[in-house]
Scaffold this motif. Structure first.
Motif, PDB file in Angstrom:
ATOM      1  N   THR A   1       0.834  -1.195   0.000  1.00  0.00           N
ATOM      2  CA  THR A   1       0.000   0.000   0.000  1.00  0.00           C
ATOM      3  C   THR A   1       0.870   1.247   0.000  1.00  0.00           C
ATOM      4  O   THR A   1       1.767   1.383   0.841  1.00  0.00           O
ATOM      5  N   LEU A   2       0.598   2.135  -0.951  1.00  0.00           N
ATOM      6  CA  LEU A   2       1.341   3.390  -1.062  1.00  0.00           C
ATOM      7  C   LEU A   2       0.438   4.554  -0.715  1.00  0.00           C
ATOM      8  O   LEU A   2      -0.769   4.544  -1.035  1.00  0.00           O
TER       9      LEU A   2
ATOM     10  N   ARG B   1      -4.109  -2.331  -7.949  1.00  0.00           N
ATOM     11  CA  ARG B   1      -5.268  -3.178  -7.646  1.00  0.00           C
ATOM     12  C   ARG B   1      -6.466  -2.360  -7.162  1.00  0.00           C
ATOM     13  O   ARG B   1      -7.598  -2.828  -7.203  1.00  0.00           O
ATOM     14  N   GLY B   2      -6.204  -1.164  -6.673  1.00  0.00           N
ATOM     15  CA  GLY B   2      -7.293  -0.317  -6.186  1.00  0.00           C
ATOM     16  C   GLY B   2      -6.733   0.945  -5.565  1.00  0.00           C
ATOM     17  O   GLY B   2      -5.563   0.994  -5.195  1.00  0.00           O
ATOM     18  N   CYS B   3      -7.562   1.975  -5.497  1.00  0.00           N
ATOM     19  CA  CYS B   3      -7.092   3.213  -4.855  1.00  0.00           C
ATOM     20  C   CYS B   3      -8.282   4.016  -4.347  1.00  0.00           C
ATOM     21  O   CYS B   3      -9.420   3.852  -4.799  1.00  0.00           O
ATOM     22  N   SER B   4      -7.983   4.884  -3.380  1.00  0.00           N
ATOM     23  CA  SER B   4      -8.989   5.812  -2.856  1.00  0.00           C
ATOM     24  C   SER B   4      -8.300   7.151  -2.659  1.00  0.00           C
ATOM     25  O   SER B   4      -7.078   7.231  -2.542  1.00  0.00           O
TER      26      SER B   4
ATOM     27  N   PHE C   1      -3.702  10.106  -2.223  1.00  0.00           N
ATOM     28  CA  PHE C   1      -4.214   8.824  -2.701  1.00  0.00           C
ATOM     29  C   PHE C   1      -3.630   7.679  -1.880  1.00  0.00           C
ATOM     30  O   PHE C   1      -2.438   7.676  -1.562  1.00  0.00           O
ATOM     31  N   THR C   2      -4.483   6.724  -1.532  1.00  0.00           N
ATOM     32  CA  THR C   2      -4.038   5.461  -0.946  1.00  0.00           C
ATOM     33  C   THR C   2      -4.181   4.408  -2.033  1.00  0.00           C
ATOM     34  O   THR C   2      -5.282   4.137  -2.504  1.00  0.00           O
ATOM     35  N   VAL C   3      -3.052   3.847  -2.442  1.00  0.00           N
ATOM     36  CA  VAL C   3      -3.019   2.989  -3.623  1.00  0.00           C
ATOM     37  C   VAL C   3      -2.535   1.587  -3.236  1.00  0.00           C
ATOM     38  O   VAL C   3      -1.459   1.429  -2.644  1.00  0.00           O
ATOM     39  N   VAL C   4      -3.318   0.572  -3.572  1.00  0.00           N
ATOM     40  CA  VAL C   4      -2.923  -0.822  -3.366  1.00  0.00           C
ATOM     41  C   VAL C   4      -2.364  -1.346  -4.678  1.00  0.00           C
ATOM     42  O   VAL C   4      -3.034  -1.313  -5.713  1.00  0.00           O
ATOM     43  N   THR C   5      -1.110  -1.797  -4.636  1.00  0.00           N
ATOM     44  CA  THR C   5      -0.440  -2.258  -5.849  1.00  0.00           C
ATOM     45  C   THR C   5       0.119  -3.668  -5.660  1.00  0.00           C
ATOM     46  O   THR C   5       0.172  -4.187  -4.542  1.00  0.00           O
ATOM     47  N   GLU C   6       0.553  -4.259  -6.764  1.00  0.00           N
ATOM     48  CA  GLU C   6       1.264  -5.524  -6.669  1.00  0.00           C
ATOM     49  C   GLU C   6       2.571  -5.301  -5.906  1.00  0.00           C
ATOM     50  O   GLU C   6       3.130  -4.202  -5.899  1.00  0.00           O
ATOM     51  N   LYS C   7       3.054  -6.344  -5.259  1.00  0.00           N
ATOM     52  CA  LYS C   7       4.248  -6.242  -4.426  1.00  0.00           C
ATOM     53  C   LYS C   7       5.453  -5.768  -5.250  1.00  0.00           C
ATOM     54  O   LYS C   7       5.654  -6.200  -6.384  1.00  0.00           O
ATOM     55  N   ASN C   8       6.229  -4.859  -4.675  1.00  0.00           N
ATOM     56  CA  ASN C   8       7.472  -4.329  -5.269  1.00  0.00           C
ATOM     57  C   ASN C   8       7.248  -3.580  -6.591  1.00  0.00           C
ATOM     58  O   ASN C   8       8.146  -3.525  -7.435  1.00  0.00           O
TER      59      ASN C   8
ATOM     60  N   LYS D   1       5.530   4.147   1.604  1.00  0.00           N
ATOM     61  CA  LYS D   1       4.914   2.824   1.649  1.00  0.00           C
ATOM     62  C   LYS D   1       4.367   2.563   3.048  1.00  0.00           C
ATOM     63  O   LYS D   1       5.049   2.771   4.048  1.00  0.00           O
ATOM     64  N   LYS D   2       3.128   2.115   3.114  1.00  0.00           N
ATOM     65  CA  LYS D   2       2.548   1.690   4.388  1.00  0.00           C
ATOM     66  C   LYS D   2       2.909   0.227   4.606  1.00  0.00           C
ATOM     67  O   LYS D   2       2.653  -0.613   3.749  1.00  0.00           O
ATOM     68  N   HIS D   3       3.516  -0.075   5.745  1.00  0.00           N
ATOM     69  CA  HIS D   3       3.874  -1.457   6.029  1.00  0.00           C
ATOM     70  C   HIS D   3       2.649  -2.220   6.526  1.00  0.00           C
ATOM     71  O   HIS D   3       1.824  -1.699   7.268  1.00  0.00           O
ATOM     72  N   ASN D   4       2.549  -3.469   6.082  1.00  0.00           N
ATOM     73  CA  ASN D   4       1.398  -4.296   6.440  1.00  0.00           C
ATOM     74  C   ASN D   4       1.613  -4.899   7.818  1.00  0.00           C
ATOM     75  O   ASN D   4       1.996  -6.064   7.956  1.00  0.00           O
TER      76      ASN D   4
END
Length: 303
Positions: free
Chosen positions: A226-227, A248-251, A257-264, A285-288
């Protein structure tokens, strides 16, 4: 090799179904966290693992031995520390360990090795009644390790310990795993304990395992990241992000923007935005983290 295999296990206590078809396995040298709130089913599962109660359905095997049909052989591979271990307080730590070793027909040389492993050499000949809680926990761990078990079960092992005691206990467990290659199950509701000690974590709630995930450097190791991206032109960035294949998705909230992307894939996202002449003021980068994942799986994302 899988040391422990739990396959589709169910358990009722009275009319209430406590465990609802759980399955997981632990391999040699793996520290496995069993994480969930109080009442989730952790202790009931452990009681089945050590033969105190029987599963209603499903199987539990330790080193290939079914605990329901061959409990003696299965349990010969197990060492356990359940909360605050009971010892004879009027005896010394060494006397307690020697007595356990004699009962189990364990060579006395094992006692000396384990005393060194748990860092009790300086106080081992003092009476247990004079021990701090942390020292008692280390003595309990020593008693569980005497037989050099293939599976070590720790149920809420740091309850009541101060921060120094927790750190000491954690390092001793890591050292024990490194030296013996044992599989370790740690049942806990303390997120930080699991995050800093375990390789894998199972999230359990209401008798069901919600997910089993690996941990790397204290973070959940999954296939997305997540970025957070702060841009100059939010409308232009929104269109650009929708056209990036790894997203994969964003808001969005204003220009953030909070953006979910593929890893790396964060470099690819940034390059794509720059190529569209979009000003980027901040990106990180937001750590999971385990806490975030716990809230998603166990608490449904709501506190």
């Amino acid at each position: 090799m899988n040391v422990l295999e739990v396959n589709n296990v169910y358990k009722k206590l009275g009319k209430r179904e406590i465990i609802k078809g759980i399955s997981f396995s632990i391999k040699e040298g793996e520290i496995f966290g069993f994480l969930g709130p109080n009442g989730a089913g952790k202790t009931t599962t452990i009681r089945m693992m050590v033969g105190l109660i029987a599963a209603d359905k499903g199987t539990i095997s330790i080193c290939g031995n079914n605990i329901g049909t061959n409990s003696v052989k299965a349990l010969s591979n197990v060492g356990a520390v359940v909360e605050n271990p009971e010892m004879y307080t009027y005896l010394s730590g060494r006397q307690n360990l020697n007595m356990i070793a004699d009962i189990k027909k364990i060579p006395r040389k094992n006692v000396d090795e384990i005393i060194e492993l748990v860092n009790l050499s300086g106080r081992i000949d003092d009476k247990v009644g004079k021990y701090s809680l942390g020292m008692k926990q280390r003595l309990g761990l020593a008693s569980a390790l005497l037989s050099k078990p293939k599976l070590l079960i720790l149920d809420e092992p740091t309850n009541g310990l101060d921060p120094t005691g927790i750190i000491d206990f954690r390092e001793i467990v890591k050292k024990a795993v490194k030296e013996t290659n044992a599989a370790v199950l740690i049942s806990s509701h303390i997120l930080s304990e699991v995050q800093q000690l375990c390789d894998t974590v199972a999230f359990i709630n209401h008798g069901e395992i919600k997910a089993i995930e690996s941990i790397a450097d204290g973070n959940i190791n999954n296939q997305t990241e997540t970025l957070t991206i702060v841009v100059g032109d939010s409308s232009k960035a929104g269109v650009a992000l929708q056209n990036i294949s790894v997203v994969r998705g964003c808001s969005a909230l204003d220009n953030t923007f909070t953006v979910v992307t593929e890893k790396n894939s964060s470099p690819e996202v940034i390059k794509a935005l720059v190529s569209e002449n979009i000003d980027i003021y901040e990106v990180y980068k937001k750590h999971n983290g385990l806490e975030q994942r716990y809230m998603e799986l166990v608490e449904g994302g709501i506190r």
